[in-house]
Enzyme design. Structure first.
Site, PDB file in Angstrom:
ATOM      1  N   ASP A 180       0.840  -1.189   0.000  1.00 37.50           N
ATOM      2  CA  ASP A 180       0.000   0.000   0.000  1.00 37.50           C
ATOM      3  C   ASP A 180       0.883   1.250   0.000  1.00 37.50           C
ATOM      4  OD1 ASP A 180       0.914   0.423   2.569  1.00 37.50           O
ATOM      5  OD2 ASP A 180      -1.057   0.439   3.520  1.00 37.50           O
ATOM      6  N   ILE A 181       0.238   2.367  -0.232  1.00 34.20           N
ATOM      7  CA  ILE A 181       0.957   3.636  -0.345  1.00 34.20           C
ATOM      8  C   ILE A 181       1.221   4.184   1.055  1.00 34.20           C
ATOM      9  CG2 ILE A 181       0.884   5.978  -1.267  1.00 34.20           C
ATOM     10  CD1 ILE A 181      -1.125   4.920  -3.360  1.00 34.20           C
ATOM     11  N   GLU A 203      -5.985   2.353  -0.622  1.00 35.23           N
ATOM     12  CA  GLU A 203      -4.656   2.451  -1.237  1.00 35.23           C
ATOM     13  C   GLU A 203      -3.910   1.125  -1.176  1.00 35.23           C
ATOM     14  OE1 GLU A 203      -4.001   3.715   3.089  1.00 35.23           O
ATOM     15  OE2 GLU A 203      -5.613   3.613   1.630  1.00 35.23           O
TER      16      GLU A 203
END
Length: 515
Positions: free
Chosen positions: A395-396, A438
């Site tokens: 994920d970001i 995300e």
């Protein structure tokens, strides 16, 4: 203004003729289509059977050569001795001895379009290629599946396969001396063998095309000039030695025209890897072009056998329908247009529903639903066939802060750009899916944990160095794991989720692997 009576008569005649003729027209149209479909299926089946018959005959020839000439004590003892030697000079002497012993046989085999006679030692290393005796000693592990399988199963393997120098229809036999596997030998023939046998009975122009990616991956770089591109498809190439010669009936110009007519459809259909048939008309002559999918020894479609032939059966079908086509021209045009519009609208509706069900509407990659479906299939396949399966969960980093600072619309643009970046980096066999927000998951079939970690590191670096349109820099944290024998979807996802959060807890922008 009063309408003349004859106009009413004409309208009545048209309506009556239409009502009377429509049943007959649709019956004949249906008959025509059924005849064509049946003929195409029969033609494909016939071509496949002819191809397989010739292929099987060469398999029998190869078996006879092995049983009666090669599988002899003197040759088996020589191969066994070569396995035990550490002296290159002595090994070369044995190689030269074997070459001298079987050169007359190989010279005779070449006249029968059998192109390769190749001996391998234990460990799948090349000992002697009669077609290229200067190339030896290279490892064929992972390159020649057929040889790997023979060494593993100790049984003969037959089928098409690309090699280091030439492709061929392989017949690989185990060399067993005193109940011990000492090596293997292959007797292979090129497409020329099949082509020449078929042309003696069935006139036509014959072609054989092979996937470009297979050639690039398997063939020695210095030997890749043995292949040329094909006008049929940009994804395939042709072996120069198997190019068919043109004739008065099938001239170079005629073949070029046929290829030009069918190229667009062929380019689409070869991607399916299935048998199909195309037809075209040149100078009022019908030509049918069956494409027979050819699988390699790994049961993967890698090539197509193609035949160009003039066909009069379609002329007969077309002429028998011509009278009805003329009489019902306007009706057929109208009905055909309606059917086509209806079919296309239904097709678009089905495709749209399928996309909505399996695609993330923002990023256009797979959604969670599709991921679950594919993961279930891959887990079952991996556990059944003992194949590795790895998962990357990433994920970001600090995405909430990005959303808060730049807004959700900007955050969406980042998600789209990131998805595109990752998609262009992974393999076509891999599946990238948006898990939520995300978070993203990548399924990596036939990939072990080390390879998955290497890919994750590669992605991490690419993302951190990429200049995004909206925000200059972006980092991601990655969790990596490999499927265990006792895993199910829940346990696998739980472990890779733990790995991801370990990466985030360890400072972000890093890869953590849990075995």
């Amino acid at each position: 203004m009063k309408i003349p009576r004859f106009i009413y008569n004409i309208l009545a005649l048209i309506i009556l003729t239409t009502l009377l003729f429509l049943p007959s027209f649709f019956f004949q149209l249906n008959q025509k289509r059924e005849k064509e479909e049946l003929y195409f299926k029969t033609k494909l089946t016939q071509e496949k059977l002819k191809f397989e018959a010739v292929e099987n005959s060469y398999t029998l020839i190869s078996r006879n050569i092995f049983d009666n000439i090669i599988n002899k004590k003197e040759i088996l003892e020589l191969i066994q001795k070569a396995n035990l030697l550490d002296d290159d000079n002595k090994t070369d002497a044995l190689r030269q001895k074997l070459y001298a012993m079987l050169l007359p046989l190989y010279s005779n085999l070449k006249t029968q379009d059998i192109r390769q006679l190749h001996f391998q030692l234990q460990g799948n290393s090349s000992f002697l290629r009669f077609h290229s005796p200067q190339y030896y000693g290279d490892s064929l592990v992972g390159i020649r599946y057929s040889i790997d399988k023979v060494n593993l199963k100790k049984g003969a393997v037959h089928g098409f396969e690309e090699g280091r120098i030439f492709n061929g229809f392989r017949n690989v036999f185990p060399l067993i001396n005193r109940n011990k596997l000492v090596g293997s030998v292959e007797i292979s023939y090129s497409f020329n063998a099949i082509k020449n046998q078929l042309k003696r009975i069935y006139p036509g122009y014959y072609s054989f095309i092979i996937k470009k990616e297979i050639i690039k991956a398997k063939v020695f770089k210095q030997n890749q000039n043995n292949y040329i591109s094909t006008p049929i498809s940009s994804f395939y190439m042709q072996d120069k030695e198997t190019l068919d010669s043109t004739s008065e009936t099938y001239s170079k110009e005629l073949i070029q025209k046929i290829n030009a007519n069918i190229q667009k459809d062929a380019e689409k259909k070869v991607k399916t890897g299935l048998d199909f048939l195309l037809e075209t008309t040149i100078n009022k002559r019908h030509y049918v072009i069956p494409f027979i999918a050819v699988s390699n020894v790994e049961k993967k479609q890698v090539a197509y056998y193609i035949v160009y032939q003039e066909d009069k059966a379609l002329d007969y079908i077309q002429h028998s329908f011509l009278l009805y086509l003329i009489l019902a021209f306007f009706i057929s045009l109208f009905v055909s247009a309606l059917l086509i519009l209806y079919y296309r609208s239904q097709q678009k509706s089905r495709e749209a529903l399928k996309v909505l069900a399996t695609t993330d509407p923002l990023t256009k990659i797979a959604n969670r639903h599709k991921l679950n479906m594919v993961m279930d299939i891959l887990i079952h396949r991996s556990q059944r066939y003992d194949l590795p399966l790895s998962v990357i969960f990433f994920d970001i980093d600090a995405f909430k802060a990005i959303n808060d600072k730049l807004g959700h619309e900007t955050g969406d643009e980042i998600l789209v750009e990131l998805s595109s970046l990752v998609t262009t980096t992974i393999r076509s066999a891999d599946l990238l899916a948006r898990w939520g927000g995300e978070e993203f998951i990548i399924l990596l079939p036939e990939t072990n944990h080390a390879q998955a970690r290497e890919l994750a590191e590669k992605l991490r670096k690419i993302i951190s160095e990429h200049h995004f349109v909206i925000t200059a820099k972006l980092t991601c944290s990655f969790g990596v794991t490999q499927l265990r024998k006792d895993d199910d979807e829940v346990s696998l996802l739980k472990r890779v989720d733990t790995a991801l959060y370990s990466a985030k807890d360890s400072g972000r922008n890093r890869v953590i692997e849990l075995g």
